[in-house]
Write a protein that holds these residues in place. Structure first.
Motif, mmCIF file in Angstrom:
data_model
loop_
_atom_site.group_PDB
_atom_site.id
_atom_site.type_symbol
_atom_site.label_atom_id
_atom_site.label_comp_id
_atom_site.label_asym_id
_atom_site.label_seq_id
_atom_site.Cartn_x
_atom_site.Cartn_y
_atom_site.Cartn_z
ATOM 1 N N ILE A 1 -48.239 19.493 120.105
ATOM 2 C CA ILE A 1 -47.325 20.396 120.807
ATOM 3 C C ILE A 1 -47.668 21.808 120.360
ATOM 4 O O ILE A 1 -47.970 22.043 119.184
ATOM 5 C CB ILE A 1 -45.855 20.084 120.464
ATOM 6 C CG1 ILE A 1 -45.520 18.620 120.775
ATOM 7 C CG2 ILE A 1 -44.906 21.005 121.229
ATOM 8 C CD1 ILE A 1 -44.159 18.178 120.246
ATOM 9 N N PHE A 2 -47.613 22.763 121.281
ATOM 10 C CA PHE A 2 -47.878 24.153 120.919
ATOM 11 C C PHE A 2 -47.180 25.084 121.899
ATOM 12 O O PHE A 2 -46.675 24.664 122.938
ATOM 13 C CB PHE A 2 -49.385 24.444 120.886
ATOM 14 C CG PHE A 2 -50.174 23.812 122.003
ATOM 15 C CD1 PHE A 2 -50.159 24.341 123.285
ATOM 16 C CD2 PHE A 2 -50.935 22.672 121.769
ATOM 17 C CE1 PHE A 2 -50.889 23.758 124.310
ATOM 18 C CE2 PHE A 2 -51.671 22.079 122.785
ATOM 19 C CZ PHE A 2 -51.645 22.624 124.060
ATOM 20 N N GLY A 3 -47.153 26.362 121.553
ATOM 21 C CA GLY A 3 -46.491 27.375 122.358
ATOM 22 C C GLY A 3 -47.242 27.710 123.630
ATOM 23 O O GLY A 3 -48.254 27.084 123.965
ATOM 24 N N THR B 1 -48.159 27.581 111.203
ATOM 25 C CA THR B 1 -47.005 28.130 111.917
ATOM 26 C C THR B 1 -46.762 29.589 111.566
ATOM 27 O O THR B 1 -47.093 30.056 110.476
ATOM 28 C CB THR B 1 -45.732 27.326 111.613
ATOM 29 O OG1 THR B 1 -45.483 27.369 110.194
ATOM 30 C CG2 THR B 1 -45.875 25.880 112.065
ATOM 31 N N TRP B 2 -46.149 30.281 112.505
ATOM 32 C CA TRP B 2 -45.703 31.658 112.356
ATOM 33 C C TRP B 2 -44.182 31.689 112.509
ATOM 34 O O TRP B 2 -43.590 30.698 112.934
ATOM 35 C CB TRP B 2 -46.381 32.545 113.406
ATOM 36 C CG TRP B 2 -47.857 32.703 113.202
ATOM 37 C CD1 TRP B 2 -48.837 31.844 113.612
ATOM 38 C CD2 TRP B 2 -48.522 33.761 112.523
ATOM 39 N NE1 TRP B 2 -50.074 32.303 113.236
ATOM 40 C CE2 TRP B 2 -49.918 33.488 112.563
ATOM 41 C CE3 TRP B 2 -48.096 34.927 111.886
ATOM 42 C CZ2 TRP B 2 -50.867 34.327 111.995
ATOM 43 C CZ3 TRP B 2 -49.045 35.771 111.316
ATOM 44 C CH2 TRP B 2 -50.409 35.479 111.369
ATOM 45 N N PRO B 3 -43.549 32.802 112.184
ATOM 46 C CA PRO B 3 -42.080 32.862 112.278
ATOM 47 C C PRO B 3 -41.520 32.435 113.629
ATOM 48 O O PRO B 3 -40.484 31.764 113.687
ATOM 49 C CB PRO B 3 -41.779 34.336 111.983
ATOM 50 C CG PRO B 3 -42.867 34.744 111.042
ATOM 51 C CD PRO B 3 -44.096 34.030 111.540
ATOM 52 N N GLU B 4 -42.204 32.809 114.720
ATOM 53 C CA GLU B 4 -41.708 32.421 116.051
ATOM 54 C C GLU B 4 -41.728 30.904 116.227
ATOM 55 O O GLU B 4 -40.845 30.339 116.878
ATOM 56 C CB GLU B 4 -42.558 33.085 117.142
ATOM 57 C CG GLU B 4 -42.490 34.603 117.159
ATOM 58 C CD GLU B 4 -43.507 35.245 116.229
ATOM 59 O OE1 GLU B 4 -44.086 34.521 115.362
ATOM 60 O OE2 GLU B 4 -43.721 36.463 116.338
ATOM 61 N N TYR C 1 -47.384 19.713 115.499
ATOM 62 C CA TYR C 1 -47.074 20.975 116.170
ATOM 63 C C TYR C 1 -48.064 21.999 115.629
ATOM 64 O O TYR C 1 -48.207 22.163 114.415
ATOM 65 C CB TYR C 1 -45.642 21.422 115.876
ATOM 66 C CG TYR C 1 -45.302 22.748 116.537
ATOM 67 C CD1 TYR C 1 -44.670 22.781 117.778
ATOM 68 C CD2 TYR C 1 -45.647 23.959 115.943
ATOM 69 C CE1 TYR C 1 -44.394 23.985 118.407
ATOM 70 C CE2 TYR C 1 -45.381 25.174 116.566
ATOM 71 C CZ TYR C 1 -44.753 25.175 117.793
ATOM 72 O OH TYR C 1 -44.480 26.370 118.415
ATOM 73 N N ILE C 2 -48.736 22.710 116.540
ATOM 74 C CA ILE C 2 -49.751 23.690 116.150
ATOM 75 C C ILE C 2 -49.218 25.088 116.427
ATOM 76 O O ILE C 2 -48.803 25.414 117.545
ATOM 77 C CB ILE C 2 -51.064 23.474 116.916
ATOM 78 C CG1 ILE C 2 -51.522 22.012 116.803
ATOM 79 C CG2 ILE C 2 -52.134 24.433 116.406
ATOM 80 C CD1 ILE C 2 -51.776 21.537 115.395
ATOM 81 N N GLY D 1 -52.422 33.399 120.117
ATOM 82 C CA GLY D 1 -53.044 32.170 120.600
ATOM 83 C C GLY D 1 -52.954 31.071 119.562
ATOM 84 O O GLY D 1 -52.865 31.333 118.357
ATOM 85 N N ILE D 2 -53.013 29.830 120.031
ATOM 86 C CA ILE D 2 -52.814 28.688 119.150
ATOM 87 C C ILE D 2 -53.967 28.525 118.166
ATOM 88 O O ILE D 2 -55.090 28.959 118.411
ATOM 89 C CB ILE D 2 -52.634 27.382 119.958
ATOM 90 C CG1 ILE D 2 -53.853 27.113 120.849
ATOM 91 C CG2 ILE D 2 -51.359 27.411 120.752
ATOM 92 C CD1 ILE D 2 -53.804 25.770 121.551
#
Length: 410
Positions: free
Chosen positions: A340-342, A235-238, A317-318, A325-326
């Motif tokens: 689940i991903f962005g 994960t990243w901050p977003e 969650y990725i 990119g994921i």
């Protein structure tokens, strides 16, 4: 165009040097390359032939690792050299037991000649991407076979544009392409490159193998107990900002967050977003303290555990989907976790496939995250589809090994 390429390389190097004054990752990039030839002289006998594997970063290493390890199993006496472009790959795998590991010197004519002379490769294997003009040119001039494995190409890339002649010439140095999908093969053939086969993605072999015998983690088992668990990987901050809505809404669930970067300021940021009942993994791995039922969110503040964490999840969650990119969805899918991903997943065929199978969902908002979480957590078939997808796609490694080791190479 070559002049622009040279200028681009020099400008990039200059910018990294500037960033290295205050950015730890950039500092590793610069300092790691300062003594690379001294390291090579100490470890490599240039009179011996080597197989050279290059990886952009850690993700590509895990992708190409099945081929490297299968090659080493079949030919245990072969000497292997591994290079990385990024510190995120080198710093984690620099002590990899099966190879001598180095940073790849910046792509210049002098570096290409010196490096290839130093390691004396009998073949070079690049995973997925990174196409370096001088390194590829030097390999071709010396008649050293160069393979690209798990390659994937898109129409938007410069290779396939009217102005892309320089970049197409780089690809012409490749002996053979092992690509992931039909689109990649069609695009390469459209520019006259016919030495290509569709073999799939070697990551499937890696993640499938990992899922068969994962490392057991007693602290994680103690943490989750009998609770359903969401494993949040890379994960990243977003990502963390949007994930923070879940613990309060789902008090019966446990949440494991394994961020992509584990420096102190990032871990502190996660703790602020998950202030209630969150705890760091290191507290329990470095002491005699025990977990208790009130802990709901576990923050994994180290590197290297993620591929084993997914065995304890029900949904994953990725991270990365709000950035460039994921990250790796297949590690989770191999354990039968729907993912689940962005929103930024268009460069990843496996993400598209998992969505089509109902085993993944892309989200952009907190509300969409909640809806996706509810749907996948209740959908037992999604787990089966994820696991089956990985099992059905494995096998690329054996095909590649067969082709690159036969005497009449393609």
């Amino acid at each position: 165009m070559l002049l622009l390429y040279i200028i681009g390389i020099r400008v990039y190097t200059l910018l990294i040097r500037i960033f290295s004054l205050f950015n730890p990752k950039a500092k590793l990039f610069i300092n790691g390359r300062k003594n690379v030839y001294t390291q090579i002289v100490q470890k490599i006998n240039p009179a011996e032939k080597h197989v050279w594997f290059h990886f952009a970063s850690l993700g590509e290493f895990e992708q190409g690792r099945p081929v490297l390890e299968k090659l080493k199993t079949l030919y245990p006496n072969k000497k292997i050299v591994v290079t990385f472009f990024s510190p995120s790959g080198y710093e984690i795998r620099k002590n990899y037991a099966l190879a001598d590991v180095f940073y790849l010197p910046i792509d210049t004519a002098a570096n290409a000649k010196r490096f290839i002379t130093s390691i004396n490769p009998e073949m070079a294997i690049f995973t997925k991407y990174e196409f370096w003009h001088y390194y590829f040119k030097e390999l071709k001039q010396r008649d050293i076979p160069l393979y690209v494995i798990s390659g994937i190409f898109r129409e938007s890339q410069a290779f396939f544009k009217w102005y892309g002649g320089f970049y197409r010439n780089i690809l012409k140095s490749v002996t053979y392409f092992f690509v992931q999908n039909d689109e990649s093969k069609t695009l390469l053939k459209s520019i006259g490159l016919n030495h290509v086969t569709i073999n799939g993605d070697t990551r499937f072999d890696r993640v499938y193998e990992n899922a068969q015998s994962p490392k057991q983690l007693s602290i994680i088992e103690s943490f989750i107990g009998n609770s359903p668990t969401l494993v949040c990987g890379s994960t990243w901050p977003e990502d963390e900002k949007i994930l923070s809505v879940l613990p309060g809404k789902y008090p019966d669930w446990k949440f494991i967050i394994a961020p992509h970067e584990v420096h102190e300021s990032h871990i502190e940021s996660i703790e602020k977003q998950f202030p209630v009942n969150s705890v760091r993994y290191s507290i329990f791995s470095l002491s005699d303290q025990t977990l208790n039922a009130e802990h709901q969110t576990l923050i994994v503040n180290n590197i290297g555990m993620l591929s084993s964490l997914y065995q304890y999840g029900k949904v994953a969650y990725i991270g990365g989907g709000f950035g460039t990119g994921i990250h790796n969805t297949l590690e989770a899918a191999a354990f039968g976790l729907p993912v689940i991903f962005g929103p930024k997943y268009d460069k990843f065929q496996e993400a598209k496939d998992l969505i089509a199978l109902g085993a993944a969902k892309s989200i952009s908002t907190a509300d969409a995250l909640i809806n996706a979480f509810d749907n996948l957590a209740a959908n037992g078939n999604a787990a089966n589809e994820a696991r089956k997808y990985v099992a059905d796609q494995k096998g690329a490694t054996d095909e590649i090994i067969l082709m690159i080791t036969k005497s009449d190479r393609p």
